[in-house]
Design an enzyme around this catalytic site. Structure first.
Site: not given
Ligand code: NAP
Ligand code: MG
Length: 491
Positions: A178, A230-233, A235, A252, A286, A387
């Site tokens: 996804k 994605g985000s810690t929240e 995750g 991650e 990230c 963050e």
């Molecule tokens: P996000 O809001 O956590 O979303 C990540 C993914 O999860 C998206 O595809 C999102 O769909 C999906 N998602 C949201 N809610 C969900 C749920 N309840 N169940 C299952 N999937 C769900 O993060 P983001 O804002 O896209 O990305 C930014 C974050 O990613 C930052 O915190 C960043 O640090 C982190 N990140 C970490 C790394 C690493 O390697 N550590 C690398 C890159 C980014 P939608 O598109 O519909 O929201």
């Protein structure tokens, strides 16, 4: 180079392009202009079920039994397809995400390299023989998990897809991927490119929203593992929901990484590394080195140059070759970042440069934010703890090394750190004390396939990019064979 976008994009399930069961779509936009790029199918629970069934069928139907060497060759072909279409894929990500085309080109290179690394690794994954008691042969097989769900963010759309798909495929799994709702287009194009390379159902791509498409994927009992970036929240939620059917997770997550500059550092090199660490990818990384710890003896001089250089960064349309920073991914993200700047000011920080959307009329429609440096930051402030995920650097002055290290570690995250010094002992000692999965010494943001990437603390679980990443996509089967030919007597 121009690009012809379709008006409407579909889901990729079992090798077919199909509408979502509900018929619903969503719009993906170009954040630099606000223009709608395309309508994209919005997956829901029923589509998740169809995709997981297709993946399971493909797995049972043959992918699990393919030679590792064959899978490796398939991955080389995927890498080549990315290289052959890299300009188109880069443009898709630049249009969909707002990042500069130059940055998107780097992503394509990194994506192809990732597939090549795991292509070579596929047939290096071995089991082992255990010398157990008696006349027995005891061996361990590494078997794939089956169907894995992969959920990725919008900041490096195609590269994140590569980081997830390549090791999972190499290990023999089938996948439901996804992509983020903001940036679905490059993953869909990749689906087209690989449809001639891997059998139908081995990779399925579901575009849609997190709660509608992501959550049912996590909850599906046939999904044996969820790999999430994605985000810690989010995750945390994924981990909780995967627990309901005891699915494995690798996460991650976010970061708030320190960049530590010692007074003996090569300050010119450190300046370059600090700028790259916070402003690359519009700060939406990230790994961002978002907390700068500057020693008091170099503070004034370094800060002066840092501000000069930050002000000189060319913020402009993503596809212009001279633009160094493009647009953030959305209005929402722009607002979030600017709100953090306001919050920092309320907390007592001072904006040394940037802190707002650029005034240039041609940038008004986009989601741009000027490169921002906040000074007089204290590590306990929210801007130093949370963050921001944008081009905002928090600068802190230090004098006592022990206290500075304590502060560098005093965050919920532990993804990366940068250490700048010419003293090799100090460099290693500092690396030793830092609570982070990745420490860069006299450099920043250097990713190498083979070298594990991932977080300590709430920055995640598991590592990507390494050979061992393959192990996260396998389960061990122990086989114990009696060679004695004599029955064991228990009574
Ligand atoms: P996000 O809001 O956590 O979303 C990540 C993914 O999860 C998206 O595809 C999102 O769909 C999906 N998602 C949201 N809610 C969900 C749920 N309840 N169940 C299952 N999937 C769900 O993060 P983001 O804002 O896209 O990305 C930014 C974050 O990613 C930052 O915190 C960043 O640090 C982190 N990140 C970490 C790394 C690493 O390697 N550590 C690398 C890159 C980014 P939608 O598109 O519909 O929201
Ligand atoms: Mg978009």
């Amino acid at each position: 180079m121009g690009i012809e976008l379709k008006k409407r994009y579909q889901l990729f399930i079992g090798g077919e392009w199909v509408d979502s069961a509900s018929g619903e779509t969503f719009q993906t936009t170009n954040p630099a202009t606000g223009e709608v790029l395309a309508n994209v199918a919005s997956a829901g629970k029923e589509d998740v079920h169809r995709a997981v069934d297709a993946a399971w069928k493909a797995y049972q139907g043959g992918w699990r039994r393919t030679d590792a060497g064959f899978r490796g060759k398939s991955l080389y072909r995927i890498a080549q397809a990315i290289r052959d279409n890299s300009e188109e894929l880069a443009l898709l990500d630049s249009l969909d995400n707002g990042k500069t085309l130059n940055e998107a080109r780097v992503d394509m290179f990194m994506a192809a390299e990732c597939f090549e690394y795991y292509a070579g690794a596929a047939n290096k994954l071995e089991g082992k023989v255990i010398p157990v008691f008696g006349d027995r042969l005891n061996y361990v097989l590494r078997e794939p998990l089956g169907v894995v769900g992969q959920i990725i963010p919008w900041n490096f759309p195609l590269m994140m897809a590569a980081w997830k798909l390549a090791p999972a495929l190499a290990a023999g799994n089938c996948i439901v991927l996804k992509p983020a709702e903001e940036t679905p287009l490059s993953a869909l194009r990749l689906g087209e490119l690989i449809s001639d390379i891997v059998p139908a159902g081995v990779v399925n791509i579901l575009t849609g929203y997190g709660p509608e498409a992501g959550a049912p994927l996590v909850e599906h009992p046939a999904v044996k593992k969820i790999a999430f970036t994605g985000s810690t929240e989010v995750g945390r939620q994924i981990m909780a929901h995967a627990a309901a059917h005891v699915a494995d997770v690798t996460l991650e997550l976010g970061g708030k990484s320190p960049q530590i500059v010692f007074p003996d550092a090569d300050l010119d090199a450190a300046l370059e590394g600090v700028l790259l660490g916070i402003f690359y990818n519009e700060g939406q990384q990230c790994s961002a080195g978002s907390r700068l710890f500057l020693h008091e003896s170099i503070y004034d001089n370094f800060l002066k140059k840092l501000i000069e250089r930050s002000k000189a960064i060319n913020v402009g349309p993503p596809q212009e070759p001279t633009s160094q920073i493009g647009s953030l991914v959305s209005k929402e993200q722009q607002k979030r970042v600017l709100n953090y700047v306001q919050l920092g000011v309320k907390e007592g920080a001072e904006v040394a440069c940037g802190g707002k959307a650029p005034a240039a009329p041609e940038l008004k429609r986009g989601c741009y934010v000027e490169p921002t440096v906040l000074v007089n930051v204290a590590n306990k402030m929210k801007v130093a703890q949370e963050e921001i995920f944008g081009p905002v650097l928090c600068v802190m002055k230090w004098s006592d090394e022990k206290k500075m290290i304590e502060e560098a570690n005093d965050v919920q995250f532990g993804l990366c750190a940068g250490v700048w010094t010419k003293d090799i002992n100090k460099a290693h000692k500092t690396a030793n004390k830092i609570e982070a999965g990745n420490v860069w010494i006299n450099q920043y943001d250097v990713f190498a396939y083979g070298a594990p990437f991932g977080g300590y603390k709430q920055s995640g679980i598991g590592r990507e990019l390494a050979f061992d990443t393959l192990l996260h996509y396998t389960q061990q089967k122990n086989v114990n064979v009696d060679l004695s030919g004599k029955p064991s007597r228990w009574f």
